[in-house]
Scaffold this motif. Structure first.
Motif, PDB file in Angstrom:
ATOM      1  N   LYS A   1       0.822  -1.204   0.000  1.00  0.00           N
ATOM      2  CA  LYS A   1       0.000   0.000   0.000  1.00  0.00           C
ATOM      3  C   LYS A   1       0.858   1.256   0.000  1.00  0.00           C
ATOM      4  N   GLU A   2       2.081   1.155   0.524  1.00  0.00           N
ATOM      5  CA  GLU A   2       2.960   2.312   0.627  1.00  0.00           C
ATOM      6  C   GLU A   2       3.681   2.611  -0.686  1.00  0.00           C
ATOM      7  N   LEU A   3       3.609   1.691  -1.650  1.00  0.00           N
ATOM      8  CA  LEU A   3       4.225   1.949  -2.947  1.00  0.00           C
ATOM      9  C   LEU A   3       3.457   3.052  -3.672  1.00  0.00           C
ATOM     10  N   GLU A   4       4.171   3.842  -4.472  1.00  0.00           N
ATOM     11  CA  GLU A   4       3.528   4.901  -5.241  1.00  0.00           C
ATOM     12  C   GLU A   4       3.015   4.344  -6.563  1.00  0.00           C
ATOM     13  N   MET A   5       1.730   4.513  -6.785  1.00  0.00           N
ATOM     14  CA  MET A   5       1.154   4.076  -8.053  1.00  0.00           C
ATOM     15  C   MET A   5       1.681   4.968  -9.175  1.00  0.00           C
ATOM     16  N   PRO A   6       2.205   4.381 -10.270  1.00  0.00           N
ATOM     17  CA  PRO A   6       2.728   5.202 -11.375  1.00  0.00           C
ATOM     18  C   PRO A   6       1.684   6.184 -11.891  1.00  0.00           C
ATOM     19  N   LEU A   7       2.172   7.330 -12.323  1.00  0.00           N
ATOM     20  CA  LEU A   7       1.264   8.345 -12.848  1.00  0.00           C
ATOM     21  C   LEU A   7       0.569   7.856 -14.114  1.00  0.00           C
ATOM     22  N   LEU A   8       1.287   7.065 -14.925  1.00  0.00           N
ATOM     23  CA  LEU A   8       0.726   6.516 -16.166  1.00  0.00           C
ATOM     24  C   LEU A   8       0.861   4.989 -16.141  1.00  0.00           C
ATOM     25  N   PRO A   9      -0.062   4.300 -15.461  1.00  0.00           N
ATOM     26  CA  PRO A   9       0.023   2.832 -15.382  1.00  0.00           C
ATOM     27  C   PRO A   9      -0.493   2.182 -16.661  1.00  0.00           C
ATOM     28  N   GLN A  10       0.345   2.084 -17.671  1.00  0.00           N
ATOM     29  CA  GLN A  10      -0.079   1.572 -18.973  1.00  0.00           C
ATOM     30  C   GLN A  10       0.342   0.128 -19.222  1.00  0.00           C
ATOM     31  N   ARG A  11       1.397  -0.332 -18.559  1.00  0.00           N
ATOM     32  CA  ARG A  11       1.906  -1.695 -18.786  1.00  0.00           C
ATOM     33  C   ARG A  11       1.434  -2.576 -17.626  1.00  0.00           C
ATOM     34  N   ILE A  12       0.445  -3.404 -17.889  1.00  0.00           N
ATOM     35  CA  ILE A  12      -0.241  -4.126 -16.827  1.00  0.00           C
ATOM     36  C   ILE A  12       0.009  -5.629 -16.947  1.00  0.00           C
ATOM     37  N   ALA A  13       0.493  -6.234 -15.865  1.00  0.00           N
ATOM     38  CA  ALA A  13       0.607  -7.686 -15.763  1.00  0.00           C
ATOM     39  C   ALA A  13      -0.680  -8.197 -15.125  1.00  0.00           C
ATOM     40  N   VAL A  14      -1.397  -9.075 -15.822  1.00  0.00           N
ATOM     41  CA  VAL A  14      -2.707  -9.546 -15.371  1.00  0.00           C
ATOM     42  C   VAL A  14      -2.598 -11.011 -14.933  1.00  0.00           C
ATOM     43  N   ILE A  15      -3.040 -11.277 -13.718  1.00  0.00           N
ATOM     44  CA  ILE A  15      -3.124 -12.655 -13.222  1.00  0.00           C
ATOM     45  C   ILE A  15      -4.598 -13.025 -13.186  1.00  0.00           C
ATOM     46  N   SER A  16      -4.964 -13.994 -14.027  1.00  0.00           N
ATOM     47  CA  SER A  16      -6.361 -14.398 -14.114  1.00  0.00           C
ATOM     48  C   SER A  16      -6.443 -15.697 -14.902  1.00  0.00           C
TER      49      SER A  16
ATOM     50  N   TYR B   1      -1.031  -1.659 -22.454  1.00  0.00           N
ATOM     51  CA  TYR B   1      -0.417  -2.935 -22.821  1.00  0.00           C
ATOM     52  C   TYR B   1      -0.669  -3.916 -21.688  1.00  0.00           C
ATOM     53  N   THR B   2      -1.351  -5.003 -21.979  1.00  0.00           N
ATOM     54  CA  THR B   2      -1.631  -6.015 -20.963  1.00  0.00           C
ATOM     55  C   THR B   2      -1.003  -7.341 -21.377  1.00  0.00           C
ATOM     56  N   GLU B   3      -0.516  -8.058 -20.392  1.00  0.00           N
ATOM     57  CA  GLU B   3       0.024  -9.398 -20.632  1.00  0.00           C
ATOM     58  C   GLU B   3      -0.546 -10.335 -19.572  1.00  0.00           C
ATOM     59  N   LEU B   4      -1.139 -11.405 -20.027  1.00  0.00           N
ATOM     60  CA  LEU B   4      -1.786 -12.352 -19.120  1.00  0.00           C
ATOM     61  C   LEU B   4      -0.772 -13.370 -18.593  1.00  0.00           C
ATOM     62  N   PHE B   5      -0.824 -13.566 -17.274  1.00  0.00           N
ATOM     63  CA  PHE B   5      -0.080 -14.636 -16.618  1.00  0.00           C
ATOM     64  C   PHE B   5      -1.141 -15.598 -16.065  1.00  0.00           C
ATOM     65  N   PRO B   6      -1.421 -16.677 -16.785  1.00  0.00           N
ATOM     66  CA  PRO B   6      -2.547 -17.547 -16.431  1.00  0.00           C
ATOM     67  C   PRO B   6      -2.389 -18.159 -15.042  1.00  0.00           C
ATOM     68  N   ALA B   7      -3.531 -18.268 -14.364  1.00  0.00           N
ATOM     69  CA  ALA B   7      -3.550 -18.879 -13.035  1.00  0.00           C
ATOM     70  C   ALA B   7      -4.947 -19.432 -12.776  1.00  0.00           C
ATOM     71  N   LEU B   8      -5.013 -20.428 -11.915  1.00  0.00           N
ATOM     72  CA  LEU B   8      -6.301 -20.965 -11.469  1.00  0.00           C
ATOM     73  C   LEU B   8      -6.860 -20.047 -10.406  1.00  0.00           C
ATOM     74  N   MET B   9      -8.101 -19.656 -10.563  1.00  0.00           N
ATOM     75  CA  MET B   9      -8.700 -18.681  -9.655  1.00  0.00           C
ATOM     76  C   MET B   9      -9.733 -19.295  -8.732  1.00  0.00           C
ATOM     77  N   GLN B  10      -9.862 -20.618  -8.727  1.00  0.00           N
ATOM     78  CA  GLN B  10     -10.720 -21.292  -7.765  1.00  0.00           C
ATOM     79  C   GLN B  10     -10.213 -22.721  -7.603  1.00  0.00           C
ATOM     80  N   GLY B  11     -10.556 -23.294  -6.479  1.00  0.00           N
ATOM     81  CA  GLY B  11     -10.088 -24.650  -6.207  1.00  0.00           C
ATOM     82  C   GLY B  11      -8.891 -24.672  -5.274  1.00  0.00           C
TER      83      GLY B  11
END
Length: 416
Positions: A142-157, A181-191
């Motif tokens: 929570k203490e990290l500073e969110m980038p002003l332009l968060p355009q490169r997103i790593a997605v876990i889903s 720009y989004t890049e998916l990092f596949p993961a199981l989200m239930q079970g």
């Protein structure tokens, strides 16, 4: 062969059998999951039981609290325990066993024991959060500073999750046309493999930190009980200490997992996660627009100030020219006067000097010396300065102040 039963007939037989075998009300210990109520006041929920060692679900049953009971039961329970009647708490409820030919097996709740406190799920969450706090890592992300332009997103889903599609669609079709720009990092989200799968995705992202601005963990809908995989210590500790801001959108509005508690930003849904990123970009764009407007207004103001300054300078040119000419004229007059005085003084000094030189010349003139009693001896018109220049019998002339005498040398004396 016996006459076959239709499915409805079989379900009706099950219903009669259960009614005969389980006719009474029963006190049951269970954990609440997926608690929700509708406009009519009825409450629909899910009862679950987990294995104490593996934390896997070993039993599940649908439950119903009808409006006439729920209207009394909920405030009674919440006032007595100070705990909201919501998912994740363990309860002791009085139920009857019901079976419907279409909807199947369920439990109808008639009473609750408020002395039976929070269940394992809520207690485990508190214990994990307390441990993380004691270790000093609870609020690190929570203490990290969110980038002003968060355009490169790593997605876990999960790649097949509807929530992932909603997230990408929302980003791609934002009204301001921002690029993400989004890049998916596949993961199981239930079970049972949620923790292991999400941790593996985080490790993969950690190896490419320079490629991303933030991490988004999203999951579509589903029962509250399916969120238990996000309530583990290892997953919470990893996210809390992750070097990029983590945004979670894994549950419902009424659910809050341990992972949500340690993440940089918790939103309700995958769509809300996309909206958060878009809003962040909009804030940056608005800030740039404001700066551009301030720059434009500042430039216009400066140009106007310079125009006014030039206008003032232009209006001052005639008076300044006249002033400078007058000043130069006075300087010339003063210089002329000073030059005249200097020349006059120089001439006077030079005249006096000439007079002195003239006096000295006059004092050195032969006539002046003759008037003082001196004489000049000449031989053949040349001045004689020594007796050695003469010989006996030479005719010489002596010039006096008045007159001249001719003589013949008849002897001479030479002084040594």
């Amino acid at each position: 062969m016996e006459t076959p039963l239709s499915l409805f007939e079989l379900n009706a037989l099950v219903k009669r059998s259960l009614s005969q075998c389980l006719p009474d009300e029963y006190w049951v210990q269970a954990e609440l999951s997926d608690v929700r109520s509708n406009a009519t006041g009825h409450c629909y929920l899910e009862f679950i039981q987990k294995d104490a060692r593996s934390n896997n679900l070993i039993a599940k049953a649908r439950g119903t609290v009808w409006a006439n009971v729920f209207g009394l039961l909920k405030p009674y329970f919440e006032e007595a325990t100070g705990q909201a009647f919501t998912s994740g708490i363990k309860v002791l409820v009085k139920v009857t066993v019901e079976f419907h030919e279409l909807y199947g097996y369920s439990l109808t709740v008639y009473d609750i024991d408020p002395t039976y406190t929070l269940g394992d799920m809520a207690r485990r969450r508190r214990e994990i959060l307390k441990q993380l706090e004691e270790e000093g890592v609870l609020t690190l992300n929570k203490e990290l500073e969110m980038p002003l332009l968060p355009q490169r997103i790593a997605v876990i889903s999960s790649p097949t999750a509807a929530g992932y599609g909603d997230f990408c669609h929302q980003l791609e079709h934002n009204s301001r046309g921002f690029f993400f720009y989004t890049e998916l990092f596949p993961a199981l989200m239930q079970g049972n493999q949620v923790e292991e799968s999400v941790l593996a995705a985080l490790d993969a992202i950690n190896n490419r930190l320079d490629s991303f601005d933030a991490v988004v963990i999203i999951r579509g809908g589903g029962a509250t009980s399916d969120l238990s995989g996000f309530d583990t210590y290892l997953l919470a500790a990893s996210c809390a200490q992750f070097p990029l801001p983590v945004i979670t959108g894994i549950g419902h509005e009424r659910d809050d997992t341990v992972l949500d508690s340690v993440a940089h930003t918790r939103v309700k849904t995958p769509t809300a996660a996309a909206e958060f990123l878009i809003n962040r970009m909009e804030q940056a764009a608005d800030m740039l627009d404001n700066l551009a407007e301030e720059l434009r207004e500042g430039a216009l103001l400066r140009l106007e100030q310079e125009r006014q300054r030039l206008l003032v300078a232009k209006n001052r040119i005639p008076s300044l020219v006249f002033s400078h000419l007058s000043e130069a004229k006075m300087q010339l007059l003063t210089a002329k006067k000073d030059l005249f005085q200097s020349v006059s003084s120089l001439l006077i000094r030079q005249k006096h000097r000439l007079e002195l030189l003239h006096q000295r010349v006059n004092d050195a003139a032969p006539e002046h010396l003759l008037n003082r009693g001196y004489s000049i001896t000449l031989k053949n018109g040349k001045v004689i300065t020594s007796a050695a220049q003469l010989a006996d019998g030479d005719v010489i002339s002596t010039r006096l102040a008045k007159g001249e005498i001719s003589s013949v040398v008849n002897g001479k004396i030479i002084n040594k």
